[in-house]
Design an enzyme around this catalytic site. Structure first.
Site, PDB file in Angstrom:
ATOM      1  N   MET A 188      -6.009  43.005  17.632  1.00  0.00           N
ATOM      2  CA  MET A 188      -6.763  43.287  18.642  1.00  0.00           C
ATOM      3  C   MET A 188      -8.144  42.505  18.707  1.00  0.00           C
ATOM      4  O   MET A 188      -8.635  42.153  19.747  1.00  0.00           O
ATOM      5  CB  MET A 188      -7.174  44.883  18.497  1.00  0.00           C
ATOM      6  CG  MET A 188      -6.090  45.878  18.519  1.00  0.00           C
ATOM      7  SD  MET A 188      -6.591  47.761  18.184  1.00  0.00           S
ATOM      8  CE  MET A 188      -4.840  48.155  17.569  1.00  0.00           C
ATOM      9  N   GLU A 229      -3.279  41.549  12.081  1.00  0.00           N
ATOM     10  CA  GLU A 229      -2.201  42.281  12.075  1.00  0.00           C
ATOM     11  C   GLU A 229      -3.028  43.668  12.670  1.00  0.00           C
ATOM     12  O   GLU A 229      -3.945  43.996  12.276  1.00  0.00           O
ATOM     13  CB  GLU A 229      -1.803  42.857  10.728  1.00  0.00           C
ATOM     14  CG  GLU A 229      -0.970  41.739   9.960  1.00  0.00           C
ATOM     15  CD  GLU A 229      -0.508  42.165   8.634  1.00  0.00           C
ATOM     16  OE1 GLU A 229       0.663  42.115   8.288  1.00  0.00           O
ATOM     17  OE2 GLU A 229      -1.115  42.884   7.977  1.00  0.00           O
ATOM     18  N   CYS A 230      -2.444  44.150  13.681  1.00  0.00           N
ATOM     19  CA  CYS A 230      -2.676  45.594  14.119  1.00  0.00           C
ATOM     20  C   CYS A 230      -4.228  45.278  14.917  1.00  0.00           C
ATOM     21  O   CYS A 230      -4.912  44.885  15.632  1.00  0.00           O
ATOM     22  CB  CYS A 230      -2.637  46.666  13.359  1.00  0.00           C
ATOM     23  SG  CYS A 230      -2.651  48.386  14.271  1.00  0.00           S
ATOM     24  N   GLY A 231      -5.180  46.093  13.839  1.00  0.00           N
ATOM     25  CA  GLY A 231      -6.641  45.985  14.379  1.00  0.00           C
ATOM     26  C   GLY A 231      -7.112  44.399  14.509  1.00  0.00           C
ATOM     27  O   GLY A 231      -7.827  44.028  15.158  1.00  0.00           O
ATOM     28  N   THR A 279       0.312  40.648  15.510  1.00  0.00           N
ATOM     29  CA  THR A 279       1.244  41.585  15.638  1.00  0.00           C
ATOM     30  C   THR A 279       0.677  42.913  15.418  1.00  0.00           C
ATOM     31  O   THR A 279      -0.334  43.057  14.876  1.00  0.00           O
ATOM     32  CB  THR A 279       2.265  41.389  14.463  1.00  0.00           C
ATOM     33  OG1 THR A 279       1.723  41.805  13.007  1.00  0.00           O
ATOM     34  CG2 THR A 279       2.996  39.820  14.398  1.00  0.00           C
TER      35      THR A 279
END
Length: 436
Positions: A332, A327-329, A427
């Site tokens: 990435m 999720e998010c970080g 995501t």
């Protein structure tokens, strides 16, 4: 029977968190059982609440959660003496389009639960106008009841007197007035407050806030203003499906943005959670069924993550046979590379083709409704997931199969679709709940 209050303000940055923590600790020091909640999608403040009260705090969110879910979450406060719900942004601030049970505004929670609002007002640069603002907030929505105000950052006794007289003229109680006190300012960074677990002196800071507020606010008057409540047991709990039976969860200063109610719901459904630290060069538990990388601050630790070969190789080996979700970080870090704020490009795990950059920061903020076009851990194709996105990274490349069709709160389609490749998914939004 417990009583409840909502701590809110006309805007962000006025002092809601500091007052909430101070009241919670001051009442706890008196021997009261204090339960905190956070209105809206903030995954940092609940940890501060827990530090102040000794009890876990969770989020309640009218855009993403139905009334039954909110009732289920707040039921943990039935054994408390006083419940404090800290608002987000301004009292009536939410999105333009209604979600599951509201717009995400703090006022939704106050009205839904029947808890009066204590407003934190910062009258810097004004005097009587502060009373006009408070009166406007009091009268804006009939179902929301104002208990009174606490003034913050008053400049002088004369300044305080002017504001108090004006508030008295419009029939609004003043519980106290706080002069400027830099020593209890909570440190911040680009996604909000520096996390509680990163602050070794957080206990002392909360104690100082409690001492300071106790000397300037009538704690007994605030307590008397709280409303008695008896929550009705919810027929159903949260609509949350664990991503697996045994979950390896990344957990350290770079991976910590996960909603407490999600972890609790996973455990309540029988899932087992084992944590590991990518920053300590640890790999996920080889006996786990699924690996979950939450958001956090990977951009502050990108060089270390890139250098931690045991973590990267262990995660890649795990993903050969089992699902990994970010999720998010975390998303990435599942990508090929992350460019930090100084323009340095760091190689990530390469499980997805995503490449992101912080060299030119651009804020992405808002609720998200995702219809899954491909499965992800715990959710099948077609599932409608509600979440929230908040980051400053820019997508350089997102070449993999889109995971979902993602809309913002207005219904507009957005480009941050998430990705899927083999066993890896990711995501940009943080999952809050699935539509029933």
């Amino acid at each position: 029977m417990p009583t409840g209050l909502v701590i809110s303000a006309p805007a962000s940055g006025v002092g809601k968190t500091t007052l909430t923590l101070a009241l919670a600790r001051a009442w706890r020091n008196r021997g009261l059982r204090v339960q905190c909640f956070k209105s809206g999608p903030d995954y940092i403040d609940p940890a501060f609440h827990a530090a102040a009260t000794g009890r876990a705090s969770v989020n309640v969110d009218s855009w993403a959660m139905d009334r039954a879910s909110i009732a289920h979450l707040v039921s943990r406060g039935t054994d408390a003496d006083i419940v404090l719900t800290e608002g987000s942004m301004g009292l009536f601030d939410g999105v333009a389009t209604r979600g599951v049970s509201g717009t995400g505004a703090t006022a939704d929670i106050a009205e839904m639960l029947g808890w009066p609002v204590v407003l934190v007002i910062d009258p810097s640069g004004q005097a009587q106008t502060a009373a006009a603002i408070a009166a406007g907030l009091r009268d804006y929505r009939p179902g929301v009841r104002l208990a009174g105000v606490v003034l913050n950052r008053v400049a002088s006794p004369r300044h305080e007197d002017l504001v108090r007289r004006a508030l008295n003229d419009v029939g609004i109680a003043v519980f106290g007035a706080l002069p400027r006190h830099a020593e209890i300012s909570l440190p911040k960074r680009h996604l909000g407050l520096v996390q509680a677990e990163e602050q070794a002196e957080i206990g002392k800071l909360i104690d100082e806030a409690a001492r300071f507020v106790s000397g300037h606010v009538d704690l007994d008057a605030v307590l008397r203003a709280a409303a008695a409540w008896s929550v009705q047991p919810a027929a159903n709990g949260l609509n949350v499906t664990p991503p697996g039976q045994r979950i390896a969860l990344a957990r350290d200063a770079a991976f910590s943005f996960v909603y407490p109610h999600m972890l609790e719901a996973w455990r309540a459904a029988g899932a087992e959670i084992s944590t590991f630290s990518p920053l300590a060069d640890e790999a996920p538990d080889a006996n786990a069924d699924v690996c979950w990388l939450p958001g956090g601050y990977p951009e502050l630790h990108a060089g270390k993550i890139a250098a931690n070969a045991r973590f990267r190789s262990g995660l890649r080996a795990f993903a050969e046979t089992r699902p990994v979700h970010g999720e998010c970080g975390g998303y990435m870090v599942l990508g090929t590379a992350l460019t930090d704020a100084d323009g340095l490009r760091h190689e990530m795990t390469g499980l997805l083709g995503l490449e992101t950059s912080f060299a030119k920061r651009r804020m992405h903020l808002g609720y998200r409704l995702a219809a899954l076009a491909a499965p992800m851990p715990g959710h099948q194709v077609g599932a409608r997931l509600r979440g929230h996105e908040f980051h400053y990274s820019t997508i350089v490349a997102q070449p993999d199969t889109p995971l979902a069709v993602v809309h913002d709160a207005t219904g507009a389609v957005i480009a941050e679709t998430g990705s899927r490749r083999d066993h890896a998914t990711g995501t940009f939004f943080h999952l809050i709940a699935e539509d029933r």
